[in-house]
Design a protein around this motif. Structure first.
Motif, PDB file in Angstrom:
ATOM      1  N   LEU A 167       0.808  -1.210  -0.018  1.00 19.52           N
ATOM      2  CA  LEU A 167      -0.020   0.050   0.078  1.00 19.52           C
ATOM      3  C   LEU A 167       0.956   1.237  -0.102  1.00 19.52           C
ATOM      4  CD1 LEU A 167      -2.411  -0.871   3.140  1.00 19.52           C
ATOM      5  CD2 LEU A 167      -3.124  -0.568   0.351  1.00 19.52           C
ATOM      6  N   LEU A 168       0.343   2.286  -0.545  1.00 17.32           N
ATOM      7  CA  LEU A 168       1.092   3.561  -0.362  1.00 17.32           C
ATOM      8  C   LEU A 168       0.998   3.848   1.252  1.00 17.32           C
ATOM      9  CD1 LEU A 168      -0.076   6.014  -3.112  1.00 17.32           C
ATOM     10  CD2 LEU A 168       2.189   5.297  -2.520  1.00 17.32           C
ATOM     11  N   GLY A 169       1.841   4.322   1.844  1.00 17.06           N
ATOM     12  CA  GLY A 169       1.751   4.731   3.263  1.00 17.06           C
ATOM     13  C   GLY A 169       0.866   5.847   3.348  1.00 17.06           C
ATOM     14  N   PRO A 170       0.175   6.113   4.480  1.00 22.47           N
ATOM     15  CA  PRO A 170      -0.960   7.409   4.458  1.00 22.47           C
ATOM     16  C   PRO A 170      -0.196   8.520   4.360  1.00 22.47           C
ATOM     17  CG  PRO A 170      -0.324   6.482   6.784  1.00 22.47           C
ATOM     18  CD  PRO A 170       0.293   5.252   5.719  1.00 22.47           C
ATOM     19  N   LEU A 171       0.828   8.895   4.915  1.00 22.54           N
ATOM     20  CA  LEU A 171       1.653  10.321   4.799  1.00 22.54           C
ATOM     21  C   LEU A 171       1.876  10.494   3.334  1.00 22.54           C
ATOM     22  CD1 LEU A 171       2.917   9.683   7.968  1.00 22.54           C
ATOM     23  CD2 LEU A 171       2.323  12.120   7.573  1.00 22.54           C
ATOM     24  N   THR A 172       2.469   9.290   2.561  1.00 25.05           N
ATOM     25  CA  THR A 172       2.874   9.566   1.242  1.00 25.05           C
ATOM     26  C   THR A 172       1.657   9.957   0.517  1.00 25.05           C
ATOM     27  OG1 THR A 172       4.870   8.374   1.179  1.00 25.05           O
ATOM     28  CG2 THR A 172       3.959   8.616  -0.842  1.00 25.05           C
ATOM     29  N   PHE A 173       0.556   8.972   0.752  1.00 26.04           N
ATOM     30  CA  PHE A 173      -0.703   9.231  -0.110  1.00 26.04           C
ATOM     31  C   PHE A 173      -1.547  10.832  -0.006  1.00 26.04           C
ATOM     32  CE2 PHE A 173      -5.569   8.604  -0.049  1.00 26.04           C
ATOM     33  CZ  PHE A 173      -5.466   8.616  -1.288  1.00 26.04           C
ATOM     34  N   LEU A 174      -1.107  11.232   1.045  1.00 23.27           N
ATOM     35  CA  LEU A 174      -1.480  12.567   1.529  1.00 23.27           C
ATOM     36  C   LEU A 174      -0.821  13.621   0.890  1.00 23.27           C
ATOM     37  CD1 LEU A 174      -3.110  12.701   5.148  1.00 23.27           C
ATOM     38  CD2 LEU A 174      -4.287  12.620   2.901  1.00 23.27           C
ATOM     39  N   TRP A 175       0.705  13.473   1.210  1.00 27.26           N
ATOM     40  CA  TRP A 175       1.512  14.252   0.367  1.00 27.26           C
ATOM     41  C   TRP A 175       1.415  14.525  -1.139  1.00 27.26           C
ATOM     42  CZ3 TRP A 175       5.485  17.346   2.245  1.00 27.26           C
ATOM     43  CH2 TRP A 175       6.497  18.007   1.346  1.00 27.26           C
ATOM     44  N   LEU A 176       1.138  13.395  -1.838  1.00 24.42           N
ATOM     45  CA  LEU A 176       1.210  13.492  -3.323  1.00 24.42           C
ATOM     46  C   LEU A 176       0.015  14.106  -3.974  1.00 24.42           C
ATOM     47  CD1 LEU A 176       1.902   9.553  -3.944  1.00 24.42           C
ATOM     48  CD2 LEU A 176       3.614  11.559  -4.338  1.00 24.42           C
ATOM     49  N   GLY A 177      -1.029  14.444  -3.104  1.00 23.27           N
ATOM     50  CA  GLY A 177      -2.356  15.101  -3.229  1.00 23.27           C
ATOM     51  C   GLY A 177      -2.039  16.572  -3.408  1.00 23.27           C
ATOM     52  N   LYS A 178      -3.171  17.165  -3.770  1.00 20.98           N
ATOM     53  CA  LYS A 178      -3.173  18.816  -3.783  1.00 20.98           C
ATOM     54  C   LYS A 178      -4.455  19.216  -3.179  1.00 20.98           C
ATOM     55  CE  LYS A 178      -4.333  20.942  -7.491  1.00 20.98           C
ATOM     56  NZ  LYS A 178      -4.334  21.479  -8.905  1.00 20.98           N
ATOM     57  N   GLU A 179      -4.340  20.584  -2.554  1.00 14.73           N
ATOM     58  CA  GLU A 179      -5.682  21.086  -2.013  1.00 14.73           C
ATOM     59  C   GLU A 179      -6.378  21.645  -3.186  1.00 14.73           C
ATOM     60  OE1 GLU A 179      -2.662  22.147  -0.715  1.00 14.73           O
ATOM     61  OE2 GLU A 179      -2.740  20.849   1.288  1.00 14.73           O
ATOM     62  N   ARG A 180      -7.644  21.266  -3.108  1.00 12.08           N
ATOM     63  CA  ARG A 180      -8.499  21.829  -4.313  1.00 12.08           C
ATOM     64  C   ARG A 180      -9.710  22.581  -3.615  1.00 12.08           C
ATOM     65  NH1 ARG A 180      -9.699  20.601 -10.483  1.00 12.08           N
ATOM     66  NH2 ARG A 180     -11.743  21.521 -10.630  1.00 12.08           N
ATOM     67  N   ASP A 181     -10.151  23.852  -4.042  1.00 12.09           N
ATOM     68  CA  ASP A 181     -11.331  24.170  -3.475  1.00 12.09           C
ATOM     69  C   ASP A 181     -11.453  24.177  -1.990  1.00 12.09           C
ATOM     70  OD1 ASP A 181     -12.347  24.574  -5.896  1.00 12.09           O
ATOM     71  OD2 ASP A 181     -13.179  22.547  -6.069  1.00 12.09           O
ATOM     72  N   ALA A 182     -10.106  24.376  -1.339  1.00  7.73           N
ATOM     73  CA  ALA A 182      -9.924  24.356   0.245  1.00  7.73           C
ATOM     74  C   ALA A 182      -9.996  25.748   0.843  1.00  7.73           C
ATOM     75  CB  ALA A 182      -8.772  23.557   0.512  1.00  7.73           C
ATOM     76  N   ALA A 183     -10.451  25.805   2.253  1.00  9.00           N
ATOM     77  CA  ALA A 183     -10.302  26.908   3.013  1.00  9.00           C
ATOM     78  C   ALA A 183      -8.845  27.232   2.921  1.00  9.00           C
ATOM     79  CB  ALA A 183     -11.171  26.820   3.996  1.00  9.00           C
ATOM     80  N   PRO A 184      -8.798  28.749   3.233  1.00  7.59           N
ATOM     81  CA  PRO A 184      -7.407  29.349   3.497  1.00  7.59           C
ATOM     82  C   PRO A 184      -6.901  28.583   4.828  1.00  7.59           C
ATOM     83  CG  PRO A 184      -8.860  31.113   2.763  1.00  7.59           C
ATOM     84  CD  PRO A 184      -9.836  29.606   3.002  1.00  7.59           C
ATOM     85  N   GLY A 185      -5.590  28.161   4.879  1.00  9.10           N
ATOM     86  CA  GLY A 185      -5.103  27.697   5.754  1.00  9.10           C
ATOM     87  C   GLY A 185      -5.132  26.167   5.961  1.00  9.10           C
ATOM     88  N   PHE A 186      -5.870  25.350   4.977  1.00 11.30           N
ATOM     89  CA  PHE A 186      -6.246  24.018   5.010  1.00 11.30           C
ATOM     90  C   PHE A 186      -4.834  23.367   4.825  1.00 11.30           C
ATOM     91  CE2 PHE A 186      -7.127  20.374   2.788  1.00 11.30           C
ATOM     92  CZ  PHE A 186      -7.439  19.371   3.587  1.00 11.30           C
ATOM     93  N   SER A 187      -4.695  22.217   5.404  1.00 15.06           N
ATOM     94  CA  SER A 187      -3.363  21.549   4.970  1.00 15.06           C
ATOM     95  C   SER A 187      -3.890  20.085   4.743  1.00 15.06           C
ATOM     96  CB  SER A 187      -2.243  21.598   5.915  1.00 15.06           C
ATOM     97  OG  SER A 187      -1.380  20.522   5.577  1.00 15.06           O
ATOM     98  N   ARG A 188      -3.096  19.292   3.803  1.00 10.31           N
ATOM     99  CA  ARG A 188      -3.867  17.872   3.563  1.00 10.31           C
ATOM    100  C   ARG A 188      -3.393  16.988   4.929  1.00 10.31           C
ATOM    101  NH1 ARG A 188      -0.799  19.397  -0.583  1.00 10.31           N
ATOM    102  NH2 ARG A 188       1.188  18.088  -0.397  1.00 10.31           N
ATOM    103  N   LEU A 189      -2.290  17.468   5.534  1.00  8.70           N
ATOM    104  CA  LEU A 189      -1.970  16.722   6.591  1.00  8.70           C
ATOM    105  C   LEU A 189      -3.039  16.842   7.629  1.00  8.70           C
ATOM    106  CD1 LEU A 189       0.412  15.260   8.200  1.00  8.70           C
ATOM    107  CD2 LEU A 189       1.133  17.493   8.822  1.00  8.70           C
ATOM    108  N   ASP A 190      -4.004  18.000   7.608  1.00  7.18           N
ATOM    109  CA  ASP A 190      -5.149  17.900   8.659  1.00  7.18           C
ATOM    110  C   ASP A 190      -5.920  16.787   8.634  1.00  7.18           C
ATOM    111  OD1 ASP A 190      -4.050  20.468   9.052  1.00  7.18           O
ATOM    112  OD2 ASP A 190      -5.648  21.593   8.034  1.00  7.18           O
TER     113      ASP A 190
END
Length: 776
Positions: A167-190
């Motif tokens: 499996l992709l590890g959970p942190l790498t999975f989130l890191w590989l993504g991007k924020e889209r239509d997200a509120a200011p200050g939101f991080s994928r790590l959240d």
């Protein structure tokens, strides 16, 4: 001797004869059913697992297979498809899967009613594989859909194989993504706390299904991570370890550096490290990793095709084995996704060159030899001795071969090194721009394409017949001229401003040039997956590079003779040729790049002498060549940009040099892109809705830019107004006088009807902008 086990992080999924590619394309055309596609997939998985076991691997890897892309698999696995791909109950999971990959209209007959562009695509770390980028916002939710993966574990178990799921590890999975239509200050790590319970539940399911081990890929441990991401690893893996599965974290592609101790102390049962890219760290990892944990050592290069120096590898392994009391596994450095399937499909390779190479199957055999050499079993000693002797002889042959070194090339490289003008245009851009505009007389928002036009079945049949000797050189040339004439005529009818000849004669943008350069070799079936069903056949750079004769001039001259409009000469740049080849490992990559650059500069001179006013030197791979560690960027960018400048410096001021880059983030290397000093750069930007241009504007990029206004990786035809909106966005951040209008990339993989319709809309969009925007 210590008992050593073997495994691999992953295996090529496309099939020895590209079975998956052809099954996918039949399905997309509506010629076969989903059941037929899944049967092909199941057969391939079974064959690949059996191959791994036949070569003595102690575990087969399950979960590395994907119908399109493994990251997209995880998007569905954890139920986080973007809202625009949400289902209303009638679409199948597979339809939504291909909607994410290919966009609206890309999967007729599949029951999908989606209306949206495909996910953004970008490079998988510094490889030539492309993955689809997950999209996250504060409203993202997760839900586990594990049936597909659990079914694959059951398939492997039913065939009698010991299973290691991946499996992709959970942190790498989130890191590989991007924020889209997200509120200011939101991080994928959240989202990590929201995601981890689903990973835990999946790990429990995999354990219950009989997976002996679960490999969690966390290659981001080889990056310069922000502290928040680094600090998230230990608590995340403490939670995952409670699921009871035996976990091995896998890193690859880079050194761990400041993350060595972090990776070694993670609460898991094992750690895999890339001992090819990070050979200098192996001893420290062996020291740091607790004795009870498995140390998996990736000693066989999973990214290149050169045979392993088994003696040197054994010499590296023995001190580590002597030092460690705990279990050791041997492996490839990374997944074998990045190399061809087997040399068995290459009867045309000469014996000397063949003896230097190892593809996926041969790398499995090398693992078996190393394992046997570390075994006390006398029954295998004869085979081991023969295997090591063969590897030794191949290495000696390669070092001594007269095919590898060329005194003439060495002399030219010495000349280039001593001539500062060899990597610099004659005048600054402002002067060149004035001369080029006088010569070309183009309208505002000039329209063009990136270079290639559809490779029709007629083109492919003619090329295949010519290669088989069934079509004479004269008849082949006439067939290609007919296709070129059609491309030129179509472009004129559509109203494009700068034309291309369409590249009918080219099989691939790198292979075509490599076939005409000394120092290159080619396979017949050395296919590697680039994305989805798209496969490439990388050349092999085994020796010094030079150009014996002109490569493109005749075709370009003919195309220019058919029109009064400017015709672009189309070349592939030295860094892209390097990056998209299997590169010799006996000299620095920068040295090889400059050899290729000198050959390309010869072609630029000949095109210019033939009267070609615009020459495009494509460098889509410049960004992907960046080392994963920022501390090494400057050295790479120095030789990479110099190689491009060497290829272009010969051009006169009035000759316009274009370059093209696609499917990568450029904002962090904009100074290097400016250092290329290309007169015009065209970039992919439609999938990101012109987001990439923000960096160019902030940087005040000085030269002209053509942001792509439609995505060529989908058959979807965007409307003219959609392109107008993108151009309006572009004109707000880039001076309109600097803007060109073009697709994201070449049109080779598209069909003529959709190509003509999209380009007609593109020309109309440019015309509308000319009426809207007053240029200074």
């Amino acid at each position: 001797m210590k008992l050593v086990q073997t495994h691999i992080p992953g295996f090529p999924r496309i099939g020895a004869a590209r079975e998956l590619k052809f099954a996918l394309e039949r399905f997309w055309r509506g010629e076969t059913s989903e059941a037929a596609l899944q049967e092909t997939a199941s057969n391939l998985r079974a064959r690949h697992w059996e191959t791994q076991r036949q070569h003595g691997l102690d575990f087969v890897t399950v979960g590395d297979f994907a119908l399109y892309d493994h990251v997209t698999n995880h998007i569905q696995l954890f139920g986080c498809e973007p809202a625009r791909f949400g289902f209303n109950g009638s679409e199948s999971p597979l339809a939504r899967y291909f909607a994410m990959a290919r966009g609206d209209g890309a999967h007729e007959g599949c029951g999908c009613a989606q209306n949206g562009a495909a996910l953004e695509m970008t490079k998988w770390f510094d490889t030539n594989y492309h993955y689809l980028v997950p999209e996250f916002s504060e409203s993202t939710s997760f839900e586990l859909y594990s049936k597909r993966l659990l079914d694959e574990v059951s398939e492997a178990r039913a065939a009698g194989h010991p299973v290691k799921a991946v499996l992709l590890g959970p942190l790498t999975f989130l890191w590989l993504g991007k924020e889209r239509d997200a509120a200011p200050g939101f991080s994928r790590l959240d989202l990590l706390d929201r995601l981890l319970p689903h990973y835990s539940r999946l790990l429990m399911q995999l354990r219950a299904a009989g997976a002996d081990w679960v490999q969690l890929d966390e290659p981001i441990l080889g990056l310069d991570l922000p502290n928040a991401w680094r600090n998230a690893f230990e608590p995340a893996y403490w939670l995952l370890n409670q699921a009871g599965a035996q976990l091995i974290v896998a890193t690859y592609f880079s050194t761990l550096e400041e993350n060595v101790s972090l990776a070694c102390r993670l609460p898991v049962a094992g750690l895999h490290v890339d001992a090819v890219r990070a050979a200098s760290e192996l001893a420290s990892v062996a020291d740091w990793l607790p004795a009870h944990k498995v140390l998996s050592i990736g000693v066989i290069d999973g990214r290149n095709i050169w045979r392993t120096d088994l003696d040197a590898t054994l010499a590296t392994l023995l001190p580590v084995l002597a030092k460690r009391s705990g279990p050791v596994w041997l492996s490839t450095s990374c997944s074998l996704l990045h190399v061809p399937y087997s040399l068995a499909a290459e009867p045309g390779l000469d014996d000397e060159l063949r003896s230097w190479l190892a593809c996926a199957e041969e790398k499995l055999a090398e693992l078996a030899l190393l394992k046997a050499a570390l075994s006390a079993d006398e029954r295998v000693s004869g085979n081991v001795a023969r295997g090591f002797a063969e590897a030794r002889a191949a290495l000696a042959s390669r070092r001594a071969s007269s095919r590898v070194h060329n005194a003439g090339v060495a002399a030219r490289m010495a000349e280039l090194a001593s001539d500062a003008s060899a990597s610099r245009r004659g005048s600054p851009f402002a002067q060149r721009q004035h001369l080029q505009r006088e010569r070309l007389q183009l309208p505002a928002f000039p329209t063009t394409t990136i270079g290639s036009f559809p490779q029709t079945s007629e083109i492919r049949l003619a090329r295949a017949a010519f290669k088989r000797g069934e079509l004479s050189a004269q008849d082949y040339r006439q067939a290609m001229r007919t296709e070129i004439a059609h491309a030129v005529r179509t472009q004129e009818e559509l109203g494009l401003d700068v034309l291309v000849h369409g590249e009918a004669e080219r099989n691939d943008m790198v292979e075509y040039f490599g076939e005409q350069l000394d120092g290159f070799a080619f396979t017949a079936n050395g296919w590697v997956q680039s994305y989805g069903s798209r496969c490439v056949k990388p050349p092999i750079i085994y020796g010094d590079v030079q150009r014996p004769r002109a490569m493109t001039v005749g075709w370009t001259e003919y195309a220019q003779s058919l029109t009064a409009k400017p015709m672009k000469g189309m070349l592939t740049g030295p860094v892209t040729i390097l990056q998209w080849s299997f590169v010799r490992d006996d000299q620095a990559r920068g040295e090889t790049a400059q050899q290729i650059a000198a050959a390309i500069s010869d072609e630029v001179r000949d095109l210019e002498n033939a009267g070609i006013a615009i020459i495009q030197i494509d460098e889509p791979a410049l960004r992907e060549g960046l080392p994963l560690r920022r501390s090494r960027w400057d050295a790479y960018l120095d030789w990479a940009t110099k190689a491009f400048r060497i290829s272009a410096a010969v051009a006169a001021d009035a000759t316009q040099i274009h370059t093209h880059m696609c499917y990568a983030e450029f904002n962090d290397i904009l100074p290097a892109i400016a250092a290329l000093d290309a007169d015009v750069i065209t970039i992919e930007s439609s999938r990101s809705a012109m987001e990439l241009l923000g960096g160019f504007a902030s940087f005040r990029y000085p030269n002209e830019i053509g942001p792509g206004v439609y995505d060529i990786h989908s058959p979807r035809v965007p409307g003219s107004e959609e392109m107008v909106e993108l151009l309006r966005k572009a004109a707000k951040v880039v001076p309109p006088a600097q803007l060109w209008v073009n697709p994201d990339c070449g049109l080779k993989t598209r069909a003529w009807p959709e190509t003509a319709a999209a380009l007609q809309n593109m020309v109309a969009a440019a015309q509308k902008l000319r009426t809207e925007v007053e240029l200074s």
